[in-house]
Design a protein around this motif. Structure first.
Motif, PDB file in Angstrom:
ATOM      1  N   THR A 217       0.674  -1.289  -0.061  1.00 16.63           N
ATOM      2  CA  THR A 217      -0.098  -0.070  -0.111  1.00 16.63           C
ATOM      3  C   THR A 217       0.671   1.197  -0.010  1.00 16.63           C
ATOM      4  O   THR A 217       0.411   2.432  -0.397  1.00 16.63           O
ATOM      5  N   SER A 310      -4.655   9.737 -11.365  1.00 13.48           N
ATOM      6  CA  SER A 310      -5.086   9.870  -9.965  1.00 13.48           C
ATOM      7  C   SER A 310      -5.707  10.909  -9.535  1.00 13.48           C
ATOM      8  O   SER A 310      -5.499  12.104  -9.914  1.00 13.48           O
ATOM      9  N   THR A 438       1.150   4.629  -5.449  1.00 11.43           N
ATOM     10  CA  THR A 438       0.098   4.084  -4.784  1.00 11.43           C
ATOM     11  C   THR A 438      -0.587   4.835  -3.890  1.00 11.43           C
ATOM     12  O   THR A 438       0.138   6.057  -3.570  1.00 11.43           O
ATOM     13  N   SER A 439      -1.948   4.235  -3.549  1.00  9.72           N
ATOM     14  CA  SER A 439      -2.562   5.358  -2.489  1.00  9.72           C
ATOM     15  C   SER A 439      -3.095   4.595  -1.163  1.00  9.72           C
ATOM     16  O   SER A 439      -3.875   3.931  -1.357  1.00  9.72           O
ATOM     17  N   THR A 465      -6.350   3.568 -12.509  1.00  8.31           N
ATOM     18  CA  THR A 465      -6.357   2.315 -11.468  1.00  8.31           C
ATOM     19  C   THR A 465      -7.116   2.502 -10.274  1.00  8.31           C
ATOM     20  O   THR A 465      -8.048   1.401  -9.598  1.00  8.31           O
ATOM     21  N   GLU A 466      -7.219   3.637  -9.602  1.00 10.78           N
ATOM     22  CA  GLU A 466      -7.865   3.905  -8.322  1.00 10.78           C
ATOM     23  C   GLU A 466      -9.392   3.717  -8.553  1.00 10.78           C
ATOM     24  O   GLU A 466     -10.197   3.496  -7.581  1.00 10.78           O
ATOM     25  N   THR A 473      -5.587  -0.416  -7.762  1.00 11.56           N
ATOM     26  CA  THR A 473      -4.199   0.047  -7.353  1.00 11.56           C
ATOM     27  C   THR A 473      -3.154  -0.892  -8.264  1.00 11.56           C
ATOM     28  O   THR A 473      -1.934  -0.369  -8.231  1.00 11.56           O
ATOM     29  N   SER A 474      -3.556  -1.535  -9.172  1.00 15.01           N
ATOM     30  CA  SER A 474      -2.536  -2.637  -9.846  1.00 15.01           C
ATOM     31  C   SER A 474      -2.844  -1.988 -11.258  1.00 15.01           C
ATOM     32  O   SER A 474      -3.666  -1.366 -11.476  1.00 15.01           O
TER      33      SER A 474
END
Length: 500
Positions: A217, A310, A438-439, A465-466, A473-474
């Protein structure tokens, strides 16, 4: 005393994870890559438009999501679109280090695994091969002055009972909309760290779970919402090891030519449609359209806009009229504190394999979060990649390389002191168009803002991706979000008679 150190370290070493997720067929020569990726600047915008200079669709972002959406539009017969990319390259959060002679090492996203069918399909369509991630052999753990090794099984070795408990809870948290869980308020009120604290873990197990969450993460368990983490596990079929492991997990497979090759090849098939070095500064008239999209090189008008960024990057764009308050606040508060720093040390050969080591190195305390074998499949040479902490390394890449070589020598042998090449990519310093790899969603965020993440607003369609319903996330999530956005855009610009 040495045998005690070995015994105490073995469990730590075992409790380790893998990581951290119709086509052009010709590969461009390196001298022609820039031309294949896209045109720089705004030249040619007028010619790209439909009648009256208004495009059907404008796509913001030339990462996996944006390029997938563009490719889908083109395959559906829509040619009235453009892709606007702020950087001077395509690929977004995937980036290859060129190691020469057609070999690459990834500075960003790189792995795929079971269940990630969208990106596997894309690889096949683009004629891009895959090969297994190397994990066989012994993992090395460095803890203080101790060095321990343990045979790897390609997984984690974390407590099975605790994994099962997490998996059962994950069944209650839909991955595409965690905030809809019947226990959303409860799970989002605590961090993953809070949950772990209740389990009275041993220091060894606490270290293992903390390291796994950090690599997955981008933040320690205390900074990520339990609701968010359960949603990630749900995305992996409610299978913790499928999310985290190498063998049978989301890190099981690598992409031949490095992950950025997918974006490069998609861009090759979109010749003339991708505009590099074209950051979007402002979007006007997004409610009723056509939207006016302002870039340093000119204004683009489009009936529909796919924003494949994002949410934190969306906040850098001015919207006129302003976005709804909660959407605006969500973008402003989106967690962007996990930029990550990734390095690559290249050696004449993968000497560690000759010693029965798998190239994995984990430090209990130190700058190396996790180092791993990233050598090419044909073993023409050896590569050790690592996720490292900037706080524990010199900012200067050369000095950082020397320190990492010293650590690798302690773990793998004196040969590690002599790399033939080193690469260091700190995403926090790379450019303003990344911000975060990533978030790590903190407690309280999803239940407050989650429901505004997906729905289109006016002529704006959110992608990236979010926003993925599966594998968010991937890289697979990015591809899925691109497919979804293209369908939404095609529906939005279709004549009303076709929609009825």
């Amino acid at each position: 005393m040495e045998s005690n150190k070995e015994e105490n370290g073995v469990r730590l070493a075992r409790n380790r994870r893998g990581f951290l997720g119709l086509a052009a067929t010709a590969t461009a020569a390196m001298a022609g890559v820039a031309a294949a990726q896209g045109t720089r600047g705004a030249a040619g915008f007028a010619k790209a438009g439909a009648a009256g200079g208004v495009l059907d669709v404008a796509i913001i972002g030339a990462g996996l999501a944006g390029l997938t959406a563009a490719r889908d539009l083109q395959r559906a017969g829509c040619e009235s679109f453009v892709v606007l990319e702020a950087r001077d390259r395509v690929g977004g959060r995937t980036l290859n280090h060129d190691l020469g002679n057609g070999y690459f090492s990834e500075a960003g996203g790189q792995w795929i695994g079971p269940g990630q069918t969208a990106i596997l399909d894309l690889c096949r369509e683009l004629n891009v091969g895959t090969f297994p991630t190397w994990w066989q052999g012994k993992t090395t753990m460095l803890a203080g002055g101790a060095r321990a090794t343990a045979e790897s099984d390609g997984g984690f070795g974390t407590d099975a009972k605790l994994r099962h408990e997490l998996e059962e809870l994950a069944k209650l948290v839909p991955c595409g909309a965690p905030w809809k869980s019947p226990r959303a308020a409860e799970f989002d009120a605590m961090s993953f760290g809070d949950w772990l604290a209740r389990k009275k873990l041993s220091p060894e197990d606490q270290f293992s779970w903390t390291l796994g969450a950090t690599l997955t993460t981008g933040a320690t368990p205390g900074k990520i919402s339990l609701l968010h983490y359960l949603g990630l596990i749900n995305s992996a079929g409610c299978n913790y090891e499928r999310l985290e492991a190498i063998k049978g997990g989301a890190q099981e497979t690598r992409i031949a030519g490095g992950a950025q090759v997918l974006s490069t090849r998609m861009a090759e098939g979109l010749a003339g449609k991708v505009r590099l070095s074209s950051p979007v500064l402002r979007i006007e008239n997004w409610k009723s359209g056509p939207a006016a999209i302002h870039t340093p090189g000119g204004v683009i008008r489009a009936r529909s806009v796919i924003v494949a960024l994002s949410p934190a990057l969306c906040h850098q764009i001015a919207f006129d009229p302003p976005l709804p308050e909660r959407r605006r606040e969500m973008q402003r508060r989106w967690p962007a504190f996990a930029p990550m720093r990734k390095t690559a040390h290249v050696y004449k050969k993968a000497f560690w394999r000759e010693k029965g080591l798998n190239g994995w190195v984990v430090q209990a305390k130190g700058p190396v979060l996790w180092a791993y074998d990233n050598s090419p499949q044909d073993l023409s040479f050896g590569v050790i990649n690592a996720f490292v902490s900037s706080a524990g390394l010199p900012a200067d890449p050369k000095a950082a390389s020397v320190e990492l070589s010293r650590i690798y020598a302690e773990a793998l042998g004196e040969e590690a002191l002599h790399p033939v090449a080193c690469h260091d990519h700190d995403w926090a310093k790379a450019d303003r168009w990344s911000l975060t790899c990533t978030s790590p969603i903190p407690p309280g965020f999803l239940t407050r803002f989650g429901d505004v993440l997906h729905p289109p607003i006016g002529r704006l369609i959110w992608s990236g991706t979010e926003t993925a319903d599966i594998w968010a996330t991937s890289m697979d999530g990015a591809v899925r979000s691109g497919h979804k956005a293209a369908l939404q855009a095609l529906h939005a610009v279709a004549p009303k008679t076709e929609q009825s």
